[in-house]
Design a protein around this motif. Structure first.
Motif, PDB file in Angstrom:
ATOM      1  N   PHE A  16      22.847   1.065   3.642  1.00 11.52           N
ATOM      2  CA  PHE A  16      23.936   0.369   4.325  1.00 11.52           C
ATOM      3  C   PHE A  16      24.595  -0.543   3.294  1.00 11.52           C
ATOM      4  O   PHE A  16      23.935  -1.425   2.733  1.00 11.52           O
ATOM      5  CB  PHE A  16      23.388  -0.453   5.493  1.00 11.52           C
ATOM      6  CG  PHE A  16      24.441  -0.979   6.423  1.00 11.52           C
ATOM      7  CD1 PHE A  16      24.810  -0.268   7.544  1.00 11.52           C
ATOM      8  CD2 PHE A  16      25.054  -2.193   6.173  1.00 11.52           C
ATOM      9  CE1 PHE A  16      25.774  -0.756   8.417  1.00 11.52           C
ATOM     10  CE2 PHE A  16      26.020  -2.690   7.036  1.00 11.52           C
ATOM     11  CZ  PHE A  16      26.379  -1.964   8.162  1.00 11.52           C
ATOM     12  N   ALA A  17      25.864  -0.327   3.027  1.00 11.35           N
ATOM     13  CA  ALA A  17      26.599  -1.148   2.060  1.00 11.35           C
ATOM     14  C   ALA A  17      27.471  -2.145   2.811  1.00 11.35           C
ATOM     15  O   ALA A  17      28.217  -1.764   3.720  1.00 11.35           O
ATOM     16  CB  ALA A  17      27.448  -0.274   1.156  1.00 11.35           C
ATOM     17  N   TYR A  18      27.394  -3.405   2.413  1.00 11.66           N
ATOM     18  CA  TYR A  18      28.126  -4.474   3.090  1.00 11.66           C
ATOM     19  C   TYR A  18      28.754  -5.394   2.039  1.00 11.66           C
ATOM     20  O   TYR A  18      28.251  -6.481   1.754  1.00 11.66           O
ATOM     21  CB  TYR A  18      27.159  -5.258   3.986  1.00 11.66           C
ATOM     22  CG  TYR A  18      27.828  -6.064   5.065  1.00 11.66           C
ATOM     23  CD1 TYR A  18      28.433  -5.451   6.157  1.00 11.66           C
ATOM     24  CD2 TYR A  18      27.837  -7.445   5.003  1.00 11.66           C
ATOM     25  CE1 TYR A  18      29.021  -6.194   7.153  1.00 11.66           C
ATOM     26  CE2 TYR A  18      28.425  -8.202   5.999  1.00 11.66           C
ATOM     27  CZ  TYR A  18      29.013  -7.567   7.075  1.00 11.66           C
ATOM     28  OH  TYR A  18      29.605  -8.315   8.073  1.00 11.66           O
ATOM     29  N   PRO A  19      29.859  -4.942   1.451  1.00 12.11           N
ATOM     30  CA  PRO A  19      30.507  -5.734   0.395  1.00 12.11           C
ATOM     31  C   PRO A  19      31.473  -6.776   0.954  1.00 12.11           C
ATOM     32  O   PRO A  19      32.677  -6.708   0.763  1.00 12.11           O
ATOM     33  CB  PRO A  19      31.234  -4.668  -0.423  1.00 12.11           C
ATOM     34  CG  PRO A  19      31.591  -3.624   0.585  1.00 12.11           C
ATOM     35  CD  PRO A  19      30.467  -3.622   1.591  1.00 12.11           C
ATOM     36  N   SER A  20      30.936  -7.747   1.671  1.00 11.82           N
ATOM     37  CA  SER A  20      31.744  -8.772   2.298  1.00 11.82           C
ATOM     38  C   SER A  20      32.119  -9.860   1.286  1.00 11.82           C
ATOM     39  O   SER A  20      31.312 -10.262   0.460  1.00 11.82           O
ATOM     40  CB  SER A  20      30.955  -9.404   3.443  1.00 11.82           C
ATOM     41  OG  SER A  20      31.687 -10.444   4.040  1.00 11.82           O
ATOM     42  N   ARG A  21      33.355 -10.342   1.350  1.00 12.49           N
ATOM     43  CA  ARG A  21      33.755 -11.460   0.496  1.00 12.49           C
ATOM     44  C   ARG A  21      33.225 -12.781   1.027  1.00 12.49           C
ATOM     45  O   ARG A  21      32.974 -13.706   0.288  1.00 12.49           O
ATOM     46  CB  ARG A  21      35.276 -11.519   0.369  1.00 12.49           C
ATOM     47  CG  ARG A  21      35.809 -10.363  -0.423  1.00 12.49           C
ATOM     48  CD  ARG A  21      37.297 -10.542  -0.635  1.00 12.49           C
ATOM     49  NE  ARG A  21      37.838  -9.423  -1.367  1.00 12.49           N
ATOM     50  CZ  ARG A  21      37.984  -9.404  -2.681  1.00 12.49           C
ATOM     51  NH1 ARG A  21      37.651 -10.442  -3.390  1.00 12.49           N
ATOM     52  NH2 ARG A  21      38.465  -8.344  -3.274  1.00 12.49           N
ATOM     53  N   ALA A  41      24.453  -5.506  -0.576  1.00 11.25           N
ATOM     54  CA  ALA A  41      25.420  -6.493  -0.108  1.00 11.25           C
ATOM     55  C   ALA A  41      25.868  -7.382  -1.251  1.00 11.25           C
ATOM     56  O   ALA A  41      25.238  -7.442  -2.310  1.00 11.25           O
ATOM     57  CB  ALA A  41      24.802  -7.356   1.001  1.00 11.25           C
ATOM     58  N   THR A  42      26.958  -8.064  -1.010  1.00 12.21           N
ATOM     59  CA  THR A  42      27.411  -9.103  -1.917  1.00 12.21           C
ATOM     60  C   THR A  42      26.732 -10.409  -1.486  1.00 12.21           C
ATOM     61  O   THR A  42      26.177 -10.490  -0.392  1.00 12.21           O
ATOM     62  CB  THR A  42      28.944  -9.209  -1.874  1.00 12.21           C
ATOM     63  OG1 THR A  42      29.363  -9.288  -0.513  1.00 12.21           O
ATOM     64  CG2 THR A  42      29.584  -7.989  -2.529  1.00 12.21           C
ATOM     65  N   PRO A  43      26.745 -11.436  -2.329  1.00 13.76           N
ATOM     66  CA  PRO A  43      25.982 -12.645  -2.021  1.00 13.76           C
ATOM     67  C   PRO A  43      26.552 -13.439  -0.844  1.00 13.76           C
ATOM     68  O   PRO A  43      27.618 -14.018  -0.941  1.00 13.76           O
ATOM     69  CB  PRO A  43      26.045 -13.474  -3.303  1.00 13.76           C
ATOM     70  CG  PRO A  43      26.821 -12.708  -4.293  1.00 13.76           C
ATOM     71  CD  PRO A  43      27.353 -11.486  -3.644  1.00 13.76           C
TER      72      PRO A  43
END
Length: 110
Positions: A16-21, A41-43
């Protein structure tokens, strides 16, 4: 996606990829991780708390880091990451735990 359709979709996921800003928690990645899907994910706070326990791959929000993260989250240690993430959610993110933490934070403001 809801109900059985969501369960089938998550069961079929390799990751599951979650590259949220910016995100505070993110219910979608929490649901995936709770079902044993490895997370990239992103931090943001929830992802960082998983990564501290080896339960997620967290990378900066840029294309190169995300590409590297995709290779890692789909790599040979994916099942180890998934299990650590699931265990972390079970141990630290049950509704009573989250509610207690929220109430403690709210009381500190009063």
């Amino acid at each position: 996606v809801y109900g059985r359709e969501k369960e089938a979709l998550l069961a079929a996921c390799s990751a599951f990829a979650y590259p949220s800003r910016w995100e505070g928690f993110g219910i979608a990645p929490a649901e995936a991780v709770a079902r044993g899907v490895p997370l990239l994910a992103t931090p943001y706070p929830f992802a960082r708390s998983l990564a501290e326990r080896d339960g997620a791959i967290v990378v900066p929000a840029d294309a190169g880091a995300l590409a590297d993260g995709l290779e890692r989250v789909l790599g040979p240690d994916a099942s180890v990451t998934a299990a650590a993430g699931r265990d972390t959610v079970i141990e630290h993110y049950r509704w009573p735990d989250v509610a207690r933490a929220w109430l403690t934070s709210a009381e500190a403001l009063l």
